[in-house]
Scaffold this motif. Structure first.
Motif, PDB file in Angstrom:
ATOM      1  N   SER A   1      -6.453  -3.108  20.615  1.00 61.43           N
ATOM      2  CA  SER A   1      -6.117  -4.538  20.674  1.00 61.43           C
ATOM      3  C   SER A   1      -5.022  -4.631  21.633  1.00 61.43           C
ATOM      4  CB  SER A   1      -5.162  -4.850  19.650  1.00 61.43           C
ATOM      5  OG  SER A   1      -4.754  -5.953  19.441  1.00 61.43           O
ATOM      6  N   HIS A   2      -5.349  -5.458  23.054  1.00 58.38           N
ATOM      7  CA  HIS A   2      -4.634  -5.718  23.975  1.00 58.38           C
ATOM      8  C   HIS A   2      -4.868  -7.129  24.538  1.00 58.38           C
ATOM      9  CE1 HIS A   2      -7.678  -5.162  26.968  1.00 58.38           C
ATOM     10  NE2 HIS A   2      -8.095  -3.730  26.295  1.00 58.38           N
ATOM     11  N   ALA A   3      -3.931  -7.462  25.385  1.00 55.23           N
ATOM     12  CA  ALA A   3      -4.044  -8.789  25.803  1.00 55.23           C
ATOM     13  C   ALA A   3      -5.201  -8.872  26.802  1.00 55.23           C
ATOM     14  CB  ALA A   3      -2.646  -9.140  26.629  1.00 55.23           C
ATOM     15  N   MET A   4      -5.826  -9.982  27.090  1.00 55.83           N
ATOM     16  CA  MET A   4      -6.970 -10.207  27.820  1.00 55.83           C
ATOM     17  C   MET A   4      -6.782  -9.955  29.452  1.00 55.83           C
ATOM     18  SD  MET A   4      -9.439 -13.473  27.658  1.00 55.83           S
ATOM     19  CE  MET A   4      -9.406 -13.588  25.515  1.00 55.83           C
ATOM     20  N   ALA A   5      -5.569 -10.136  29.598  1.00 54.51           N
ATOM     21  CA  ALA A   5      -4.965  -9.947  31.145  1.00 54.51           C
ATOM     22  C   ALA A   5      -4.812  -8.412  31.293  1.00 54.51           C
ATOM     23  CB  ALA A   5      -4.021 -10.579  31.205  1.00 54.51           C
ATOM     24  N   ALA A   6      -4.487  -7.781  30.238  1.00 47.12           N
ATOM     25  CA  ALA A   6      -4.199  -6.291  30.302  1.00 47.12           C
ATOM     26  C   ALA A   6      -5.417  -5.465  30.996  1.00 47.12           C
ATOM     27  CB  ALA A   6      -3.870  -5.586  29.064  1.00 47.12           C
TER      28      ALA A   6
ATOM     29  N   MET B   1      -3.674 -11.037  19.306  1.00 50.79           N
ATOM     30  CA  MET B   1      -4.334 -10.343  20.513  1.00 50.79           C
ATOM     31  C   MET B   1      -5.913 -10.191  20.215  1.00 50.79           C
ATOM     32  SD  MET B   1      -2.034  -7.837  22.876  1.00 50.79           S
ATOM     33  CE  MET B   1      -0.579  -7.650  21.585  1.00 50.79           C
ATOM     34  N   PRO B   2      -6.755 -10.204  21.257  1.00 52.55           N
ATOM     35  CA  PRO B   2      -8.108  -9.734  20.877  1.00 52.55           C
ATOM     36  C   PRO B   2      -8.548  -8.410  20.549  1.00 52.55           C
ATOM     37  CG  PRO B   2      -7.806 -10.503  23.228  1.00 52.55           C
ATOM     38  CD  PRO B   2      -6.487 -10.696  22.596  1.00 52.55           C
ATOM     39  N   LEU B   3      -9.104  -8.115  19.834  1.00 56.21           N
ATOM     40  CA  LEU B   3      -9.677  -6.786  19.693  1.00 56.21           C
ATOM     41  C   LEU B   3     -10.711  -6.161  20.433  1.00 56.21           C
ATOM     42  CD1 LEU B   3      -8.426  -4.351  17.628  1.00 56.21           C
ATOM     43  CD2 LEU B   3     -10.420  -5.052  16.072  1.00 56.21           C
TER      44      LEU B   3
END
Ligand SMILES: [Zn+2]
Length: 77
Positions: A18-23, A1-3
């Protein structure tokens, strides 16, 4: 997951999540609880290229390391 780097405009607290791009983006500051958090660009070379090599940015982002310049509200961002 991207930071992602976030910064609170209320208390100047900088943190990384760090969470999903869609979050959905973080909105509430974990430090002061205010909804003044905004996402800042993490360094993927974006800041460096726009500055034209003015100075070498630290590798870990505008908010660099915890306990750094941001801790006392001195973050230049
Ligand atoms: Zn805050």
């Amino acid at each position: 997951m991207p930071l992602y780097d976030y910064k609170c405009d209320g208390c100047q607290h900088c943190f990384e999540v760090s969470h999903a791009m869609a979050a959905p983006a973080i909105k509430v500051c974990p430090e002061c609880g205010k909804k003044r958090v905004r996402k800042v660009l993490s360094t993927g070379g974006v800041l460096n290229s726009s500055k034209g090599g003015q100075d070498a940015s630290p590798p870990s982002g505008p908010c660099a390391s915890m306990g750094g310049g941001c801790a006392g509200g001195m973050c230049p961002m």
